[in-house]
Design an enzyme around this catalytic site. Sequence first.
Site, PDB file in Angstrom:
ATOM      1  CG  ASP A 140      -1.714   1.245   1.396  1.00 56.01           C
ATOM      2  OD1 ASP A 140      -2.790   1.344   0.779  1.00 56.01           O
ATOM      3  OD2 ASP A 140      -1.270   2.158   2.126  1.00 56.01           O
ATOM      4  CE  LYS A 153      -2.066   5.011   0.925  1.00 55.36           C
ATOM      5  NZ  LYS A 153      -2.215   4.668   2.348  1.00 55.36           N
TER       6      LYS A 153
END
Lengths: 436, 436
Positions: free
Chosen positions: B206, B210
Amino acid sequence: MKQTPGKKLRVALLGCGVVGSQVIRLMREQADDLAARVGAPLELAGVAVRRPGRARDVDVDPELITTDAEALVTRDDVDIVVEVIGGIEPARSLILAAMNSGKSVVTANKALLAEDGATIHRAARDNSVDLYFEAAVAGAIPLIRPLRESLAGDHVHRVLGIVNGTTNYILDKMDSSGASFSDALEEAQALGYAEADPTADVEGFDAAAKAAILAGIAFHSRVTAADVHREGITEITATDVASAKAMGYVIKLLAICARSEDGRSFGVRVHPAMIPRTHPLAGVREAYNAVFVEAESAGQLMFYGAGAGGAPTASAVLGDIVAVARNRLAGTRGPEESTYADLTVHPVGETVTRYHVSLDVADKPGVLARVADMFAKQDVSIQTVRQEGLGADAQLVLVTHRASDAALSATIDGLRELDIVRDVVSVMRVEGEDAS
Amino acid sequence: MKQTPGKKLRVALLGCGVVGSQVIRLMREQADDLAARVGAPLELAGVAVRRPGRARDVDVDPELITTDAEALVTRDDVDIVVEVIGGIEPARSLILAAMNSGKSVVTANKALLAEDGATIHRAARDNSVDLYFEAAVAGAIPLIRPLRESLAGDHVHRVLGIVNGTTNYILDKMDSSGASFSDALEEAQALGYAEADPTADVEGFDAAAKAAILAGIAFHSRVTAADVHREGITEITATDVASAKAMGYVIKLLAICARSEDGRSFGVRVHPAMIPRTHPLAGVREAYNAVFVEAESAGQLMFYGAGAGGAPTASAVLGDIVAVARNRLAGTRGPEESTYADLTVHPVGETVTRYHVSLDVADKPGVLARVADMFAKQDVSIQTVRQEGLGADAQLVLVTHRASDAALSATIDGLRELDIVRDVVSVMRVEGEDAS
């Protein structure tokens, strides 16, 4: 971004001081990047100054320099006018003339926007041009754009922060070295953090202008500097700072824009306040700025960075120039002023917060009872009280629960009339604590 | 903003989970405010879900619910498609179908943008529609818009931050309570901070997605998740955390996008690192996020807030919906993807930072000399070394000066071959210190 063949965007600069000279330098050094990001080259069309012969931080082609700002802002070959003169006039007249000639405007002028933003915003709307002003508040810190755009789908409750670098430098120095206000001010002046005439900073006018701008955007209402309750830091003593320190607090000049509990009005104030040393704003040192934004859905956000200085402010100005230039190429405009909510600014008397009160009291039995009674009469509840010193030097230091400014003021007036209270030494708000 | 008579903007929502249900609630509760800010009412046109009968956090008119997402995104009466399904498919196909039908898109889908952003951005450009994705990185924290727009006139050197709330919660818990990784993970799961299958968070996927998105915007280049060097936190032990604590450090999972010194390439990495407890990121507790941006002119900026959660993420989505809606009313579009700089991503071996190395060593004279020699061979300079424990339990703890990842790896390989080194207990990067 695709380049638009042949098209270039011409920028007129008003003012070539600390910020203006950095804008010129950055436009030159980053010309290729800016052209790629805008989709067309940016070109300096002219620079209006008062004293053309003056030494500057940047080399400027003498042919670009002019003292005739009025002619420059209305010239047919100018697309964007950047105003970094500051102050009300001639900045306002020049911006209006530029807009009436169809130019978009980028400004760093907090004083003008706080005093007469309505006129400037109206002119932008009437002429279908852009008005961007990220650099007017908190220098390089992106704050206007997040509030205006990122939080456009949220409901802002409160904006609270340190928005003046000069006063933060002075208070930080007083806190770290025990210096007096005047010694800390002198050091700030020697280092270029404070002006020769520091009034705008130390009396809170600069922070109040920024608070007015932030409140207007956050609450979608029209706010002027006159709506802001303003207290400066000139009366903060080394004793106040030491006393705050002893209790685990630090004194900061805060700008606070807060919606009332019923949501129908808001208050805007700038004043020194004690905050706990554990609060993130307590760690904001030197001339840095930091702003908390509390919104219904987003929760608590913090923005931190350099709040002033030539290069940081120029970074914000350049960001705005790129945005305005992109808008012009696309034949569009950024967001207009948003004042639809039209909320009322409530008087400072309705502000509810906690207070720290120091009293010089007589060395007699029953003093505390009479002091406590005066607080009780105004319905101001006391959280802690302690006595400092002994005998003739005794001071009572009280911290209240949350109370309205009006009730606290009435309490202080009453205390002053008590024969056992020799002096109200200091009254200061306490912010940044959840405890009520 | 002036209302456009008769016009309304119709929003199709893909997904009605934690974020989607909050988007519906906020669109309803803030309908008047949103209409005033956009200049026209926003209306929910339909909600595509997989399981229509499922209980939801918000009441939705059953007539709006559909399982036919493809039909919804191409419907003539839809202006804006909001995708909060997540994952690659069917999100990608639906977004492309929507764009090909002329709809603007708001998405929170970091995985898709990091894996195949190029396709999505190209479709937005080809169809002249908007693509907004503030919610894809750091939840409610305005970060994409400041990087894309506020800093468009600046030169970003580095983006460094905590962008995953789950791992920050786990590491914070390990730090404050001494818990093991698995106990802290279990607690995070019980409290809803971690998913039943926590892989995407704890293995750094994750955060890596980003980081790819942030690096692409910051450096105006195309970056995918595959370009990101990624290490998770599953191997961090309570001993690592305690040892960091004893030295004045705290372990955080950092995302770091950094330009090389010559400016021609950059690195993107996600890994646990030690940072000094005095660093502002050290104070980021629980599931909060915070990101530093270092730019040439702006200097150091920090953005802090809630990095996840239904309402905060919905706040970011709503802000984007307002922006896209305004653009549609004005017949314009926001900024396109900017990849003109086309810089190279350099391999992690070229990353230069400091390292903390713990070694289990034999209890013999001359051990330090042989260990130090191995570092010297690779030109890795040692800043501090200390011995922990005694006799058979002796550990050597070394902190290096700045060295390349490649040199450090070669050093570790060499150490493993020394008979006096019984085990390389841990190797961790040290970030957030200026000392070299």
